[in-house]
Write an enzyme that holds these catalytic residues in place. Structure first.
Site, short mmCIF file in Angstrom:
data_model
loop_
_atom_site.label_atom_id
_atom_site.label_comp_id
_atom_site.label_asym_id
_atom_site.label_seq_id
_atom_site.Cartn_x
_atom_site.Cartn_y
_atom_site.Cartn_z
CG LEU A 133 -1.92 -1.23 1.23
CD1 LEU A 133 -2.87 -1.07 2.43
CD2 LEU A 133 -2.80 -1.08 -0.23
CG ASP A 169 7.12 -9.56 -0.34
OD1 ASP A 169 7.57 -10.57 -0.93
OD2 ASP A 169 6.63 -8.67 -0.87
CG HIS A 198 6.01 -13.34 -4.81
ND1 HIS A 198 7.09 -14.18 -4.50
CD2 HIS A 198 5.97 -12.18 -4.26
CE1 HIS A 198 8.00 -13.37 -3.95
NE2 HIS A 198 7.34 -12.20 -3.53
CG ASP A 216 4.09 -9.11 -5.25
OD1 ASP A 216 3.94 -8.12 -4.19
OD2 ASP A 216 4.87 -9.70 -5.77
CG HIS A 231 6.38 0.68 -8.93
ND1 HIS A 231 7.21 0.83 -7.94
CD2 HIS A 231 6.44 -1.08 -9.14
CE1 HIS A 231 7.88 -0.31 -7.45
NE2 HIS A 231 7.34 -1.49 -7.92
#
Ligand SMILES: [Zn+2]
Length: 434
Positions: free
Chosen positions: A64, A153, A233, A306, A310
Site C-alpha cells: 500500500l 517481502d 508468489h 502482490d 509504481h
C-alpha cells in the site's frame, strides 16, 4: 443495522455450499444463509439478481506504499482499488518508509486505515530491522500492535540462522513468517527468467534455482522449528514439487501464487515492456502449468496479487533500471474468471476458495466464509460482464500493468464490508468511515 442480500447463487467453499440463497447480515456479522429469508424492519436490501455471491475476497499480499511512498499509492487509494477489485480485506507488506518494524508504524497504518480506508487492512511486520537482514525486528511488539505475520517481502532473509531464530520467536506469538524466496546472490543482476527467451533477447536471467534453493531452505526450517512458513508468489515447477512433498510430510508450509504467474510467461518480455518485469520473474510455460495444477489441487493455498503500485517514472526506464512488480487488485478477478474459470483450468468454487478461505487460513484472519458469526464481508460477482481492462480507470494511484486493453468476461459487481456496501458496479460508495 442489517443488510439482506437476496436472489444470489451463494458459493461458500468453506461450508461446501453452492446454491440459491439469501444472506442476512446483522450488526456487521453474518446472521443467516438460507433461501427465502425475510428482511427485518429497516434492513437494507440488495438484489443480487442471480449473480454469484461469495464470502469477501481476501488478498494477503499487497503493497500500500504508505507511509513514505504516497506518490505511488496510499492506504486510501489502495483500499479503494481493493474494493473495486472485489476485495474486502488486504494484508500489507512492511517495505514502506519507514519500514513497518516498530509499533509506531503499525499504529500509523491502522490509524490511516480507520480514517480513510474502505476495506479491512491487516499490517504485516518486518522480520528484520529496516529489512536489512541483520537483526530481528521487535516481533512481540509488532504482534501486539496488530501485525498478522512477519515478512521482509521484496527481499529474502538471506541469513538462515537469523531466519531460524525469527521462526522460533514468531512461534511464541503465533504469527507465520512469509518468505520472499529468492537467493539474492543467484538472482543478482537478472531482469527476467533464465531460459530460452532471455538468451534470445540477450538479457541476464534469474534461474528457477534461485527460488527453489530458498523454498527448500524454508521447508527445512519450518520442519526444524515446527513453525509455519508461507511462501509468497510461488513461480516455478520445482518450488511446487518441494511444497507438495513438504505438505505430504506434514511440514507446516503454505504457498500463494499471483494472477500474473498464472496467465503470463517470459514471452511477455519480448516487447521489452517494464510492466512485465517482476520478482520473481514471469517464468516458462511448464512453470505456469505447474502453478495452475498446484492451485487446483490445493498445493497452493491462495491467490494473492502482490499489488505493487509504481509511478510512471519508476517504470518508464530501461529494463535494467525499472522497478519490479505490477498492480493487481483491480485485475485479479477478471483475469482469473476469464483465463482460469472460463478455460476450465479451475472450477468457480475452487477459485473462490483460493481467494477466501484459503488466504484466511494462511494468516489466521477472520472471514473467508459465510458461517454465521463471521464478519459480514461479501463479494458479488457478475460472471457475464464483458469488458476490457482500462488502467486509466483504476482507483489505484498507479497504472503499471501489462494487462491494459485485455478483454475479459466477468467482474466484481459489489463489495460489502461488515454489512456495508463499499463498492457497486465499480463505484466506491463514500460514506461514514468504518
Ligand atoms: Zn516478494
Amino acid at each position: 443495522m442489517s443488510l439482506l442480500v437476496k436472489n444470489g447463487r451463494v458459493i461458500d467453499p468453506a461450508n461446501g455450499l453452492d446454491a440459491a440463497a439469501d444472506i442476512l447480515v446483522v450488526d456487521g456479522r453474518v446472521s443467516r444463509v438460507s433461501p427465502g429469508l425475510a428482511a427485518p424492519a429497516g434492513a437494507r436490501i440488495v438484489d443480487a439478481g442471480g449473480r454469484v455471491v461469495a464470502p469477501g475476497l481476501i488478498d494477503i499480499h499487497v503493497h500500500l506504499r504508505e507511509p513514505g511512498y504516497e506518490y505511488k499509492e496510499t492506504i486510501a487509494t489502495g483500499t479503494r482499488a481493493a474494493a473495486a477489485g472485489g476485495f474486502t480485506a488486504v494484508a500489507c507488506m512492511a517495505n514502506t518508509s519507514p519500514v513497518n518494524d516498530t509499533r509506531a508504524v503499525t499504529d500509523y497504518i491502522l490509524a490511516q486505515a480507520r480514517a480513510g480506508g474502505v476495506v479491512r487492512v491487516y499490517p504485516i511486520g518486518a522480520v528484520t530491522r529496516g529489512l536489512r537482514g541483520a537483526e530481528l525486528a521487535e516481533l512481540g511488539e509488532l504482534a501486539e500492535a496488530g501485525c498478522v505475520a512477519y515478512s521482509d517481502d521484496g527481499r529474502p532473509v538471506m541469513n538462515t540462522a537469523l531466519l531460524r531464530r525469527a521462526l522460533e520467536y514468531a512461534q511464541a506469538f503465533g504469527k507465520p513468517i512469509i518468505s520472499h524466496a529468492e537467493d539474492a546472490h543467484l538472482a543478482e543482476g537478472g531482469v527476467m527468467h533464465e531460459g530460452f527467451v532471455a538468451t534470445d533477447l540477450g538479457l541476464q536471467g534469474i534461474p528457477a534455482a534461485a527460488e527453489e534453493i530458498m523454498v527448500a531452505r524454508d521447508v527445512a526450517l519450518a520442519e526444524l522449528t515446527g513453525h509455519r512458513v508461507h511462501i509468497a508468489h510461488v513461480s516455478t515447477a520445482g518450488a511446487i514439487r518441494l511444497l507438495r512433498d513438504a505438505k505430504a510430510r506434514g511440514v507446516p508450509v503454505t504457498g500463494e501464487v499471483t494472477p500474473h504467474h498464472l496467465v503470463l510467461t517470459d514471452e511477455a518480455l519480448r516487447s521489452y515492456d517494464a510492466n512485465a518485469k517482476m520478482a520473481p520473474p514471469l517464468r516458462g510455460k511448464r512453470d505456469v502449468e505447474a502453478c495452475r495444477e498446484a492451485l487446483a489441487d490445493g498445493t497452493l493455498d491462495a491467490i494473492a496479487t502482490d499489488h505493487a503500485p509504481h509511478a510512471v517514472v519508476d517504470k518508464e526506464v530501461e529494463l535494467d533500471h525499472a522497478a519490479n512488480g505490477i498492480v493487481g487488485l483491480e485485475t485479479a478477478v477478471p483475469l482469473c474468471l476469464t483465463h482460469l474459470v472460463r478455460q476450465r483450468i479451475l472450477d468457480l468454487s475452487t477459485l473462490i476458495a483460493r481467494l477466501t478461505v484459503g488466504p484466511a487460513r494462511v494468516l489466521d484472519l477472520p472471514g473467508g466464509s459465510l458461517t454465521p458469526g463471521a464478519p459480514g464481508d461479501i463479494t458479488i460477482l457478475d460472471l457475464g460482464r464483458e469488458h476490457r481492462i482500462e488502467p486509466a480507470r483504476f482507483l489505484s494511484r498507479a497504472r503499471n500493468t501489462p494487462f491494459g486493453g485485455w478483454p475479459c468476461v466477468g467482474a466484481p459487481w459489489m463489495t460489502i464490508v461488515g454489512g456495508r456496501v463499499v463498492m457497486r458496479e465499480g463505484v466506491v460508495q463514500e460514506g461514514t468511515p468504518r
